[in-house]
Scaffold this motif. Sequence first.
Motif, PDB file in Angstrom:
ATOM      1  N   ASP B 741      14.014  -7.832  12.557  1.00  0.00           N
ATOM      2  CA  ASP B 741      14.002  -8.364  11.194  1.00  0.00           C
ATOM      3  C   ASP B 741      12.662  -8.216  10.493  1.00  0.00           C
ATOM      4  N   LEU B 742      11.667  -7.689  11.209  1.00  0.00           N
ATOM      5  CA  LEU B 742      10.360  -7.530  10.572  1.00  0.00           C
ATOM      6  C   LEU B 742      10.427  -6.397   9.566  1.00  0.00           C
ATOM      7  N   SER B 743       9.737  -6.571   8.436  1.00  0.00           N
ATOM      8  CA  SER B 743       9.668  -5.394   7.573  1.00  0.00           C
ATOM      9  C   SER B 743       8.274  -4.794   7.677  1.00  0.00           C
ATOM     10  N   LEU B 744       8.253  -3.458   7.873  1.00  0.00           N
ATOM     11  CA  LEU B 744       7.020  -2.751   8.215  1.00  0.00           C
ATOM     12  C   LEU B 744       6.707  -1.682   7.176  1.00  0.00           C
ATOM     13  N   THR B 745       5.432  -1.549   6.851  1.00  0.00           N
ATOM     14  CA  THR B 745       5.003  -0.470   5.963  1.00  0.00           C
ATOM     15  C   THR B 745       3.850   0.257   6.633  1.00  0.00           C
ATOM     16  N   PHE B 746       3.991   1.561   6.797  1.00  0.00           N
ATOM     17  CA  PHE B 746       2.977   2.340   7.501  1.00  0.00           C
ATOM     18  C   PHE B 746       2.131   3.130   6.512  1.00  0.00           C
ATOM     19  N   ARG B 747       0.824   3.037   6.633  1.00  0.00           N
ATOM     20  CA  ARG B 747      -0.054   3.861   5.796  1.00  0.00           C
ATOM     21  C   ARG B 747      -1.329   4.192   6.560  1.00  0.00           C
ATOM     22  N   PRO B 748      -1.711   5.462   6.629  1.00  0.00           N
ATOM     23  CA  PRO B 748      -2.974   5.796   7.286  1.00  0.00           C
ATOM     24  C   PRO B 748      -4.143   5.222   6.494  1.00  0.00           C
ATOM     25  N   LEU B 749      -5.160   4.770   7.182  1.00  0.00           N
ATOM     26  CA  LEU B 749      -6.327   4.205   6.504  1.00  0.00           C
ATOM     27  C   LEU B 749      -6.972   5.234   5.579  1.00  0.00           C
ATOM     28  N   ALA B 750      -6.908   6.512   6.002  1.00  0.00           N
ATOM     29  CA  ALA B 750      -7.520   7.562   5.193  1.00  0.00           C
ATOM     30  C   ALA B 750      -6.933   7.581   3.784  1.00  0.00           C
ATOM     31  N   ALA B 751      -5.643   7.209   3.682  1.00  0.00           N
ATOM     32  CA  ALA B 751      -5.010   7.209   2.364  1.00  0.00           C
ATOM     33  C   ALA B 751      -5.646   6.148   1.474  1.00  0.00           C
ATOM     34  N   PHE B 752      -6.025   5.007   2.077  1.00  0.00           N
ATOM     35  CA  PHE B 752      -6.696   3.975   1.288  1.00  0.00           C
ATOM     36  C   PHE B 752      -8.067   4.462   0.822  1.00  0.00           C
ATOM     37  N   VAL B 753      -8.783   5.095   1.773  1.00  0.00           N
ATOM     38  CA  VAL B 753     -10.129   5.554   1.430  1.00  0.00           C
ATOM     39  C   VAL B 753     -10.039   6.628   0.342  1.00  0.00           C
ATOM     40  N   ASP B 754      -9.121   7.578   0.534  1.00  0.00           N
ATOM     41  CA  ASP B 754      -8.952   8.605  -0.497  1.00  0.00           C
ATOM     42  C   ASP B 754      -8.514   7.976  -1.805  1.00  0.00           C
ATOM     43  N   GLY B 755      -7.631   6.975  -1.697  1.00  0.00           N
ATOM     44  CA  GLY B 755      -7.144   6.300  -2.886  1.00  0.00           C
ATOM     45  C   GLY B 755      -8.281   5.642  -3.652  1.00  0.00           C
ATOM     46  N   ALA B 756      -9.274   5.142  -2.903  1.00  0.00           N
ATOM     47  CA  ALA B 756     -10.403   4.488  -3.558  1.00  0.00           C
ATOM     48  C   ALA B 756     -11.293   5.506  -4.260  1.00  0.00           C
ATOM     49  N   LEU B 757     -11.126   6.783  -3.903  1.00  0.00           N
ATOM     50  CA  LEU B 757     -11.991   7.812  -4.490  1.00  0.00           C
ATOM     51  C   LEU B 757     -11.245   8.715  -5.471  1.00  0.00           C
ATOM     52  N   VAL B 758     -10.055   8.262  -5.887  1.00  0.00           N
ATOM     53  CA  VAL B 758      -9.233   9.104  -6.748  1.00  0.00           C
ATOM     54  C   VAL B 758      -9.979   9.521  -8.003  1.00  0.00           C
ATOM     55  N   ARG B 759     -10.639   8.539  -8.628  1.00  0.00           N
ATOM     56  CA  ARG B 759     -11.313   8.830  -9.883  1.00  0.00           C
ATOM     57  C   ARG B 759     -12.424   9.847  -9.656  1.00  0.00           C
ATOM     58  N   GLU B 760     -13.191   9.632  -8.599  1.00  0.00           N
ATOM     59  CA  GLU B 760     -14.313  10.528  -8.320  1.00  0.00           C
ATOM     60  C   GLU B 760     -13.800  11.921  -7.961  1.00  0.00           C
ATOM     61  N   ARG B 761     -12.716  11.960  -7.151  1.00  0.00           N
ATOM     62  CA  ARG B 761     -12.196  13.257  -6.753  1.00  0.00           C
ATOM     63  C   ARG B 761     -11.663  14.007  -7.971  1.00  0.00           C
ATOM     64  N   LEU B 762     -10.959  13.262  -8.824  1.00  0.00           N
ATOM     65  CA  LEU B 762     -10.393  13.898 -10.009  1.00  0.00           C
ATOM     66  C   LEU B 762     -11.491  14.458 -10.904  1.00  0.00           C
ATOM     67  N   LEU B 763     -12.526  13.648 -11.113  1.00  0.00           N
ATOM     68  CA  LEU B 763     -13.633  14.112 -11.961  1.00  0.00           C
ATOM     69  C   LEU B 763     -14.287  15.344 -11.356  1.00  0.00           C
ATOM     70  N   ALA B 764     -14.508  15.303 -10.021  1.00  0.00           N
ATOM     71  CA  ALA B 764     -15.151  16.434  -9.365  1.00  0.00           C
ATOM     72  C   ALA B 764     -14.262  17.669  -9.475  1.00  0.00           C
TER      73      ALA B 764
END
Lengths: 115, 889
Positions: B741-764
């Motif tokens: 009955d547990l609900s689980l969501t899987f996400r690699p940590l790298a996705a969070f780190v990349d997500g935090a750099l979206v603006r910088e990556r886009l600008l670059a």
Amino acid sequence: MTTPKSDLPQGTLDLLILKVVALGPLHGYAIAQRLQQISRDVVQVPQGSLYPALHRLENRNLLVAEWRLSDTGRDAKFYRLTRKGRAYMQDETDSWHRLTTAIGLILDAAEGEAS
Amino acid sequence: MTWLQRLLQRDRAERQLDAELRDHLERLVAEYRRAGFSESDARRKARLEFGGLEQVKEECRDVRGTRWLDEIAQDLRYGFRLLRQSPAFTFVAVASLALGIGANSAIFALVDDVLLKSLPVRDPQRLILLDDGAWTNPIWEQIRARQSEISGGATAWNEVRFDLSRAGATEFVEGLWTSGSFFDVLGVPAVLGRTFTAADDDRGGGPDGPVAVISYAFWQRRFGGEASVIGRTLTLDRTPFTIVGVTPPSFLGPSQGRSFDVAVPLGTQAIVRGPGHWLDARSTWVLSIMARLKPGQTAEQATLTLRAMQPQIREATLPDGWPQPMLAQYLSEGLTFVSAAAGPSGFRTRYEQPLWIIMAVVAIVLLIACANIANLMLARAASRRHELTLRLALGASRFRIARQLLVESLLLASLGAAFGLLFAQWGSRIIVRQLSTPRSTVVLDLTLDWRVVGFTALVAVLTALLFGVAPALRMRRVDPNDALKEQGRTFAGEGRYSIGTSLLAVQVALTLVLVVGAGLFVRTFEKLATLDIGIDKGAVLVVDVDISRTTASPEARHDLFERVRAAAAAVPGVTGAGFSLITPVSGAGWNGPVELPDRPEVPTRERMTFLNSATPGWFATYGTRLRAGRDFDARDVDGAPQVAIANETFIRRYVKGDPLGQTLRFERGPEGVQPVQIVGIVQDAAYRAVRDPIPPVLYLPLLQAHTDGPGRLSLSVRAASGSPALLTRSLAAAIGQVDPDLSLTFRPLAAFVDGALVRERLLAMLSGFFGGLALLLAGIGLYGMTSYSVSRRRAEIGIRMALGAHSSRVVALMFRRIAWPLGLGLVAGAALSYWASQYVTTLLYNLDARDPATFIGAALFLSVVSAIAAWLPARRAARIDPARVLREA
């Protein structure tokens, strides 16, 4: 022989055309003939230059044209005066009269002084 | 007749004109015949009297007023023929315009949607937003009770993700908790069924039970647009909802950059979340509050009315367990309404500056492309000089020739714009995809609307004017007599300061600005991406474990979590697993003030520390090193002495002497001030965001921090090798064994780190791409300019070589031609970059916007590219065979 021919003052061709057409629907050739007759050959217009003037008046809705069977058996384009054209002609005729009267007065007065 | 009708009936008008004039002629001829002339004499006399037939026709056409259109059609046909004749020129011109215009349209589509457009609701100008940030539900309920006095209706909402699945792995949809008045206040009707009523918002559901309104896109995607969707059941976070309505396709939700799939009334949270709901929580700041102005009311008037009620609203919603100074601040802080035509959007604030910068960048790229094409056109106009002067000599007016050149420019620009729009459609979609992060999918309405098409058309016309005017102006100075005599044989015809040279200098200057900008943004991104943030982002998989729907009692929750952790740790390929309340770099945070007994004068604001709670082994899972002391272990449970692990920044800022064993006190919400003993020090590791300086953080043992057992925690799993995402399936199976009955969501940590750099990556990415494009365009410009001058000076070069000039001298001669514009351009570009740097400072990381290395590097790079572009044709000049040139002469 013929009398000396004068050029038409600027802008008067339109008025003459309207005046001629005012008598009834006419095609281009007839208008040219009538102009010549009325002016007793004093006023000389190259007949072709009549057409740009006719088309201009048609564009301004002062004349309307329709194609009708003519005496030659061919269709010809007949021009007729519109209500707007009649009013315009009236105005222009009046102002022409005022102008010529004024010019006549000046010319006569000047001559009188000189003599 | 209008001129349009005349245009459409052109053929008929032509036939009639011909018939009319011929009729006249025939009558004249007939008259002369009657007068006794022979047929041929009659015809001759008639023609004389009538005047030139074609001339009369032309005059009549003038009167008709469509001649300019005929002529433009003629110009267009001629222009097309010319473009077909020189495919290389056409390709270069159209391609650079398509890239330039397309880039502008793509970015404009984004700017328009994110920054300029209003919400697709009724009278968006009449909407006001409670500033600034998020509010608690108790505050909203206070405002709701007074909404008719304050304004013409108010609403509140919160953006969430709902889980559609009935069990096992999660399937998220974008959701909204909304007040019952939401759709009425925004003025969004249902295209099918109905929207919410106030009764739907009752706690636990209205007369129809828990109801949901779905978006048009979700309706199409999930239900294939079937009308029978009304009344169907949708499971959200394991709670059945009845679908009652569908919103119009234009409505994507209340804030830019996000879309919603399902909206449900706030009151139903009592059923969905059970006791974990925040409807009565006085410190859960999640709601956006919006209102619609009464007729004639202004935002200021609404604010004044609200301020009068503020004391009651604040008194009734005082957060529990807050220290006195914070409560005083809570009571006194004034509530303010601001205009909300565009809706509230963190996305907008975050991307406003980058978007304007990129808009400026693409505008500059287009300017460079224009300069290029203007130069090409100038060169072509010079080689067409003979043709054009011949036309002048034959009686064409200068205006007519200038118009011909402008029509050709317009033709090029239109072709460029047409391809550009295709490129824009594709480009803006790619950019939007780049913007999405694991936490939020960015959805923007990028359909090709009249605003984008209109913008593109405007840009095309402006560019055509920009690059078409120079050659046209030049044409005015040509004297047909001289030009005809000249016959194309010239020696070094143009002076050093021709239009072409200045265009080239402008191009170099603008390109330098873009290359400097690209350098700054790429280096910023590189610095951030390689930053040591104290965690191994590549090795960790984050699993959100939500147990709120299981039958486990609050007391049994810790036990359940521990079984889940043990199951995960036992999966082959897993070297460590640990729970924490907050996932690093996910954007979430938790903070509280520390007491500093020896420094009581320090205000609360400056004594804040961030907090997290974790199980033993959590630091090892993240690769965060223990600097001193110990990790949490089995001793640190409820009832045992309270302990904590601090990071280095915390120690530096708040602790004097040997930190280990020291006891400090800090606020822990409802439980009040608690003493904790520092038992360990860990290295500084990223907490909320990658690019922020690492804040002071205090880590608490999970079992001591949350004695009642939270509903959801974040399980971090370290993979022994390879991508941690590969563990997903085996982990889901192992955890499912513990409790299905547990609900689980899987996400690699790298996705969070990349997500935090979206603006910088886009600008670059974008600045790098457009910087490269600008370099390419400038290179093409220099190449074209040099080869043109080589071809014009062929004879001169031949003679020089015949007189003994060495080929290196010839190359130097050609280089000298570009040295001036290059040098001037570099100086101007450096000055321009220096000035423009003020607008990018806040977007850089650890880098001065006037970084000399970047400036010099960019200038060098540009010089090298220019040298190569000029060297290729210059080498050709050096290979000219003097004998052949002299023979040709």
